[in-house]
Design a protein around this motif. Structure first.
Motif, short mmCIF file in Angstrom:
data_model
loop_
_atom_site.label_atom_id
_atom_site.label_comp_id
_atom_site.label_asym_id
_atom_site.label_seq_id
_atom_site.Cartn_x
_atom_site.Cartn_y
_atom_site.Cartn_z
N GLU A 241 0.93 7.23 2.00
CA GLU A 241 0.64 8.36 2.88
C GLU A 241 -0.41 9.29 2.28
O GLU A 241 -1.13 9.96 3.02
CB GLU A 241 1.93 9.15 3.15
N TYR A 318 0.80 4.62 11.05
CA TYR A 318 0.10 5.82 10.62
C TYR A 318 -1.39 5.50 10.54
O TYR A 318 -1.94 5.30 9.48
CB TYR A 318 0.65 6.26 9.25
N ASP A 320 -4.38 6.69 10.34
CA ASP A 320 -5.37 7.69 9.98
C ASP A 320 -6.63 6.94 9.56
O ASP A 320 -6.73 6.43 8.45
CB ASP A 320 -4.85 8.56 8.83
N GLU A 321 -7.62 6.88 10.46
CA GLU A 321 -8.81 6.08 10.19
C GLU A 321 -9.61 6.64 9.01
O GLU A 321 -10.30 5.89 8.32
CB GLU A 321 -9.67 5.95 11.44
N GLN A 323 -8.38 7.92 6.21
CA GLN A 323 -7.78 7.40 4.98
C GLN A 323 -8.05 5.90 4.83
O GLN A 323 -8.37 5.42 3.73
CB GLN A 323 -6.27 7.65 5.00
N ASP A 380 -14.59 9.74 8.98
CA ASP A 380 -14.35 8.97 10.20
C ASP A 380 -15.36 9.34 11.29
O ASP A 380 -15.84 8.48 12.02
CB ASP A 380 -12.92 9.20 10.69
#
Length: 453
Positions: A241, A318, A320-321, A323, A380
């Motif tokens: 995460e 999850y 999150d592009e 990350q 991103d």
């Protein structure tokens, strides 16, 4: 066939160099395939007879007796023709059992204990066989006994180490036949574990999730003599995460307590993270003072060696592009031979009240390879004015000649913004921009020309 031209080129470049070649890397990332399929095919096409390619798979039960180093050495010598070059592939060499030297046990085979001194291990087998002029030896290993640093120590610079990574974005695009935006997202989400690439939909997800439970966690427990996985499991999720965040052991311990309502000391956190690094699951990036030219502080970022494994820890829930993109870019820079750190620097500035303050800036990556050095921000999307301002702020504050690059998750060819900073889409950055050194490797250059054609 998924081609691995970079690693094939590395093997070709060290062929018959007089040293054993030790191939290390994450379990299931394709080490055996590289040797037994790709490199073997190359040798056969270059006039090596199949009988002079000797392959022994130590994880196959029928070869269990060759985990005895004496038996393995004897078997290989009997198979080799002394008037020709023999290419010996030993798969999963860490399975060789370390024994007490039979010269001191009246010939009896006794498994060595941890503190025994006069022993015979895989190191002695590899070095002894490699001294023969008619043997060119290659070995693979997957666990903490086969770390790059350990290979250097154990073999005392008498072996060539090749670290293998999962399928790169370049290799993935070549296999898929394109580098479209859909391919970028698919790779960011599911990564490059070879068997995962060959699966579809839910089978891909289940395979990646099961790798942790049935292979990686099991290996870590066995190798480090641990009893439970609860803490390892929770720490792995926290790091998943927190991809791209700066951590130290105390910060992770505090997060662990907040999430699990249980306590863990920072020394245990450090030890467990080292287990993940030793198993080739994680890599750490240190902070680097771009003005002082030195690594600083205990804070660092942790990146998963494969995006799919990272996302599997989060149950693919999850997305999150930002990350995923940062983890992907880090891995690709490492794969392409760059040294990568997190850039930081301080600068005196005036606040709103005109008071002088000391401000700290961070750059996602400082990447260096040979004479090339880049400052890289990964985003991103920078279509939002506030996001763009945040990404360029460190570059504006840093007055030096190093090329400054913003990599975005869009199909954008290389261009310059109003400040003279390079703005480039991730596919163009990874498939072309960072490949400059391939100009010196004709074999790789021709392969890439086919990819880009």
């Amino acid at each position: 066939m998924i081609e691995r031209d970079l690693y094939l080129s590395k093997l070709i470049s060290v062929k018959e160099n007089g040293f054993p070649k030790i191939i290390t890397g994450l379990r299931r990332c394709g080490k055996s395939y590289l040797l037994k399929e790709i490199y073997k095919d190359y040798l056969l096409k270059h006039n090596v007879s199949e009988k002079n390619i000797i392959i022994i798979e130590l994880d196959d039960l029928k070869n269990a007796k060759y985990r005895n180093p004496i038996e393995l050495d004897k078997y290989i010598r009997e198979r080799c023709e002394i008037d020709k070059m023999n290419y010996v592939f030993i798969d999963e060499i860490q399975l060789i059992t370390t024994i007490v030297n039979p010269a001191f046990t009246n010939g009896e085979i006794i498994i060595a204990r941890e503190n025994d001194k006069d022993v015979i291990s895989f190191v002695e087998v590899v070095l002894s066989l490699s001294r023969e002029k008619y043997i060119d030896l290659y070995a693979t290993g997957s666990n903490s006994k086969m770390l790059s640093s350990d290979v250097i120590t154990e073999f005392r610079d008498k072996a060539t180490n090749i670290s293998l990574y999962p399928i790169s974005f370049e290799e993935y695009c070549k296999y898929k036949g394109n580098s479209s935006s859909d391919t970028v997202f698919e790779y960011m989400r599911y990564g490059g574990m070879p068997l995962a690439i060959l699966k579809n939909g839910e089978d891909k997800k289940e395979y990646l999730k099961n790798l942790f439970e049935t292979t990686y966690f099991k290996d870590i427990l066995e190798h480090n003599k641990l009893q439970k996985t609860d803490a390892l499991d929770s720490l792995c999720n926290i790091l998943s995460e927190g991809t791209g965040q700066l951590f130290n052991s105390q910060k992770i311990a505090d997060t662990y307590k907040s999430v699990t309502k249980d306590s863990i000391d920072k020394d245990t956190v450090k030890k467990y993270i080292d287990y993940f690094i030793d198993a080739f699951i994680l890599k750490e990036a240190n902070r680097y003072d771009v003005k002082g030219n030195n690594e600083i502080g205990a804070l660092r970022k942790y990146f998963f060696i494969d995006n799919g494994l990272r996302n599997a820890r989060l149950n693919f829930a999850y997305d999150d592009e930002g990350q995923m993109l940062e983890n992907m870019v880090y891995n690709e820079l490492i794969y392409n031979g760059y040294t990568v750190n997190i850039g930081v620097f301080e600068k005196n500035e005036k606040n709103k009240n005109g008071k002088s303050i000391r401000k700290t800036y961070e750059i996602d990556f400082v990447a260096q390879k040979g004479i090339r050095k880049y400052y890289i921000q990964v985003s991103d999307d920078i279509s939002n004015a506030n996001t763009r301002a945040r990404e360029v702020r460190p570059f504006l504050a840093l007055k030096d000649p190093i090329q400054k690059i913003i990599v975005i998750n869009r199909p954008l060819e290389e261009s310059l913004d109003l400040n003279g900073f390079t703005v480039i889409g991730v596919a163009d950055f990874l498939l072309r921009f960072i490949k400059w050194l391939f100009l010196y490797h004709p074999y790789l250059a021709s392969s890439l020309e086919e990819l880009w054609a």
